[in-house]
Design a protein around this motif. Structure first.
Motif, PDB file in Angstrom:
ATOM      1  N   ARG A   1       0.811  -1.217   0.000  1.00  0.00           N
ATOM      2  CA  ARG A   1       0.000   0.000   0.000  1.00  0.00           C
ATOM      3  C   ARG A   1       0.849   1.274   0.000  1.00  0.00           C
ATOM      4  O   ARG A   1       0.299   2.376   0.028  1.00  0.00           O
TER       5      ARG A   1
ATOM      6  N   ARG B   1      -5.226  -5.459  -5.058  1.00  0.00           N
ATOM      7  CA  ARG B   1      -5.748  -4.244  -5.671  1.00  0.00           C
ATOM      8  C   ARG B   1      -6.779  -4.558  -6.749  1.00  0.00           C
ATOM      9  O   ARG B   1      -6.685  -5.553  -7.451  1.00  0.00           O
TER      10      ARG B   1
ATOM     11  N   ILE C   1      -4.150   1.978  -4.790  1.00  0.00           N
ATOM     12  CA  ILE C   1      -4.591   1.127  -3.694  1.00  0.00           C
ATOM     13  C   ILE C   1      -6.105   1.163  -3.628  1.00  0.00           C
ATOM     14  O   ILE C   1      -6.749   2.063  -4.176  1.00  0.00           O
ATOM     15  N   ASN C   2      -6.696   0.191  -2.981  1.00  0.00           N
ATOM     16  CA  ASN C   2      -8.162   0.099  -2.926  1.00  0.00           C
ATOM     17  C   ASN C   2      -8.759   1.242  -2.093  1.00  0.00           C
ATOM     18  O   ASN C   2      -8.131   1.741  -1.176  1.00  0.00           O
TER      19      ASN C   2
END
Length: 333
Positions: free
Chosen positions: A158, A326, A332-333
């Motif tokens: 991340r 992802r 990143i989510n």
């Protein structure tokens, strides 16, 4: 690894962080990750992952063969910064992509294309870090290199910061290169074998030109360069020419995975100083000689490259709660 860049051959095993996997909600991680990557990891959750990646790689290779060294270099740059976690793929004003050594990377579209297809086939299951590891292997195969089983099950990191990018430099001595590789649990043989990935690919003139004109402010080329090689490179990279002009790292065989690169070092035709010193150093030269079949016991370049690549691909991998899968590789989510 065009800004490339230790080592008991066959003897060092990576200490991985064994973290108990936790099952997240189906909206974020529908597939439970085991503590350590392994071959066949997606056999039930995404049985066709390798064929999907391979298909994307093949189409992009035939469209642009330069994607092969591009993705190989990208995988190397990813693993050497925060481990093999796909952090090189993240966009952002201060992400790893923006660091000077990474600004010439190519092939991000290949990884995103594979990710798009895998999200259709197996939503939120296959990490971008795993896609990159598979794609690097498959591109090597298409250039005539070896196939190897890729352990899978990495998570995507991340964090991606340009300030974390500290990659091997094209002027690094063998001693410095050994330190950098040892920090990633790679030994001297791994160093030589992975550097030989320069058998495919190119490098910008600005990276190495001083070595052929004004080595260390001497006003002359590096004396370790074959004198007959100097004018050839000088003509391709004129002193006042475009620094972005690219030159093959393995002149005469830049698109083929073979030992030509290593043979060039033998005859003082290494483009990068960090490559040529591998022949001049008393510890690394015997490894080059064994890979060339000049010294016993012999080493077969293909299998050794496959072994070192597999080993490198397990560097500081994210597992358990350390990362995520992802939805797209660039964010990143």
């Amino acid at each position: 690894m065009a800004s490339v860049t230790n080592f008991n051959p066959h003897g060092v095993f990576l200490p991985l962080f064994l973290v108990l996997a936790a099952t997240a909600t189906a909206t974020t991680r529908p597939y439970t990750f085991l503590p350590r990557p392994r071959v066949g990891y997606y056999s039930s959750a995404c049985w066709n992952v390798e064929s999907i990646v391979r298909s994307v790689v093949q189409s992009n290779y035939f469209t642009n063969p330069a994607n092969a060294p591009g993705i190989l270099r990208m995988h190397f740059h990813d693993c050497f910064v925060r481990g093999c976690d796909g952090s090189i793929l993240l966009d952002g004003p201060n992400s790893e992509k923006t660091a000077i050594p990474n600004q010439s990377l190519r092939g991000f579209n290949v990884i995103e294309e594979a990710k798009t297809q895998l999200e259709i086939a197996c939503p939120l299951t296959v990490s971008c870090a795993d896609i990159l590891a598979l794609a690097a292997r498959d591109f090597v195969v298409l250039t005539g290199g070896p196939w190897w089983p890729v352990p899978l099950g990495r998570l995507d990191g991340r964090v991606s910061l340009a300030s974390n990018v500290d990659l091997p430099e094209p002027t690094d001595s063998v001693a410095v290169q050994k330190q950098r590789f040892a920090a990633k649990y790679l030994n001297t043989q791994d160093l030589v074998v992975l550097a030989a990935g320069h058998t495919i690919g190119t490098v910008g003139c600005g990276v190495f030109r001083d070595r052929f004109f004004n080595y260390k402010n001497t006003g002359s080329p590096d004396p370790t360069i074959n004198p007959n090689f100097v004018p050839q490179i000088q003509s391709q990279c004129p002193l006042n020419g475009n620094a972005a002009t690219r030159v093959a790292l393995d002149l005469g065989s830049e698109g083929q995975f073979d030992t030509s690169y290593l043979n060039n070092l033998r005859f003082g035709r290494g483009v990068l100083e960090s490559d040529q010193v591998l022949w001049n150093d008393p510890e690394t030269r015997p490894i080059v000689e064994r890979l060339l079949g000049l010294r016993f016991p012999f080493l077969l370049f293909g299998p050794e490259f496959a072994r070192s690549m597999s080993k490198m691909s397990l560097t500081e991998v994210k597992t358990g709660l350390d990362g995520e899968i992802r939805r797209v590789c660039s964010a990143i989510n």
